[in-house]
Design an enzyme around this catalytic site. Structure first.
Site, PDB file in Angstrom:
ATOM      1  N   TYR A  47      18.838   5.102  11.493  1.00 25.56           N
ATOM      2  CA  TYR A  47      18.900   6.542  11.575  1.00 25.56           C
ATOM      3  C   TYR A  47      17.948   7.434  10.674  1.00 25.56           C
ATOM      4  CZ  TYR A  47      22.644   5.941   8.005  1.00 25.56           C
ATOM      5  OH  TYR A  47      23.314   5.534   7.289  1.00 25.56           O
ATOM      6  N   GLY A  50      14.212   8.723  12.082  1.00 21.66           N
ATOM      7  CA  GLY A  50      13.989   9.915  12.548  1.00 21.66           C
ATOM      8  C   GLY A  50      14.740  11.132  11.988  1.00 21.66           C
ATOM      9  N   HIS A  51      15.641  10.807  11.085  1.00 15.89           N
ATOM     10  CA  HIS A  51      16.417  11.836  10.404  1.00 15.89           C
ATOM     11  C   HIS A  51      16.117  11.672   8.762  1.00 15.89           C
ATOM     12  CE1 HIS A  51      20.065  14.043   9.602  1.00 15.89           C
ATOM     13  NE2 HIS A  51      20.129  14.682  10.676  1.00 15.89           N
ATOM     14  N   PHE A  52      15.383  12.239   8.033  1.00 16.11           N
ATOM     15  CA  PHE A  52      13.996  12.627   8.482  1.00 16.11           C
ATOM     16  C   PHE A  52      13.239  11.563   7.859  1.00 16.11           C
ATOM     17  CE2 PHE A  52      17.075  16.006   8.342  1.00 16.11           C
ATOM     18  CZ  PHE A  52      16.888  16.786   9.546  1.00 16.11           C
ATOM     19  N   VAL A  57      17.856  11.879   5.363  1.00 17.07           N
ATOM     20  CA  VAL A  57      19.341  12.436   4.788  1.00 17.07           C
ATOM     21  C   VAL A  57      20.061  11.698   5.757  1.00 17.07           C
ATOM     22  CG1 VAL A  57      20.639  14.497   4.924  1.00 17.07           C
ATOM     23  CG2 VAL A  57      18.111  14.408   4.189  1.00 17.07           C
TER      24      VAL A  57
END
Length: 144
Positions: A47, A50-52, A57
């Site tokens: 994750y 894309g986060h971030f 985070v």
């Protein structure tokens, strides 16, 4: 007397698999009722792509899922619940107090506070060190 459940045994208890199994270890403090789970948060988590990408985070929904998985291990490690599948029935009063980043060790303290038939409620807090990262209540349904 507490019992430690390692990653291999967690895979035997929970139906979750990569990339959706988030718990590394659980210490059962009170059988079927209380436990402490651990998640080592690494930069390799899918994750974070894309986060971030510029400031990774851990998503809040993944923190909630991780807390719920600890609750599921606590409950499903009891003989009478082995092999059953837990489902979310609700997420209540969750608050996020600090970001969780790669390199953090997430410690979840979870208690099953109510269980009537196949429906239950759990309360959980996620910590990084001594700081609360998230806390709230979740409802679940258990299906055989």
């Amino acid at each position: 007397m507490s019992k430690i459940i390692d990653a291999e045994e967690i895979s035997n208890i929970l139906p979750h698999r990569y990339p959706f199994l988030f718990v590394d270890k659980v210490e059962i403090v009170e059988e079927g009722k209380k436990g402490i789970g651990f998640k080592n948060v690494t930069i390799n988590e899918y994750y974070f792509q894309g986060h971030f990408p510029e400031k990774p985070v851990m998503p809040g929904v993944i923190i909630i899922e991780t807390i719920a998985q600890v609750g599921a291990v606590i409950l499903l490690s009891k003989d009478e619940y082995k092999g059953l599948i837990p489902y979310f029935a609700g997420i209540n009063k969750f608050r996020f107090k600090r970001v969780v980043k790669p390199g953090d060790m997430l410690r979840m303290e979870v208690e099953i506070t109510k269980l009537r038939g196949s429906i239950g409620i759990g309360e959980g807090k996620a910590y990084v060190g001594e700081e609360v990262a998230a806390e709230g209540e979740f409802m679940f349904a258990i299906e055989g």
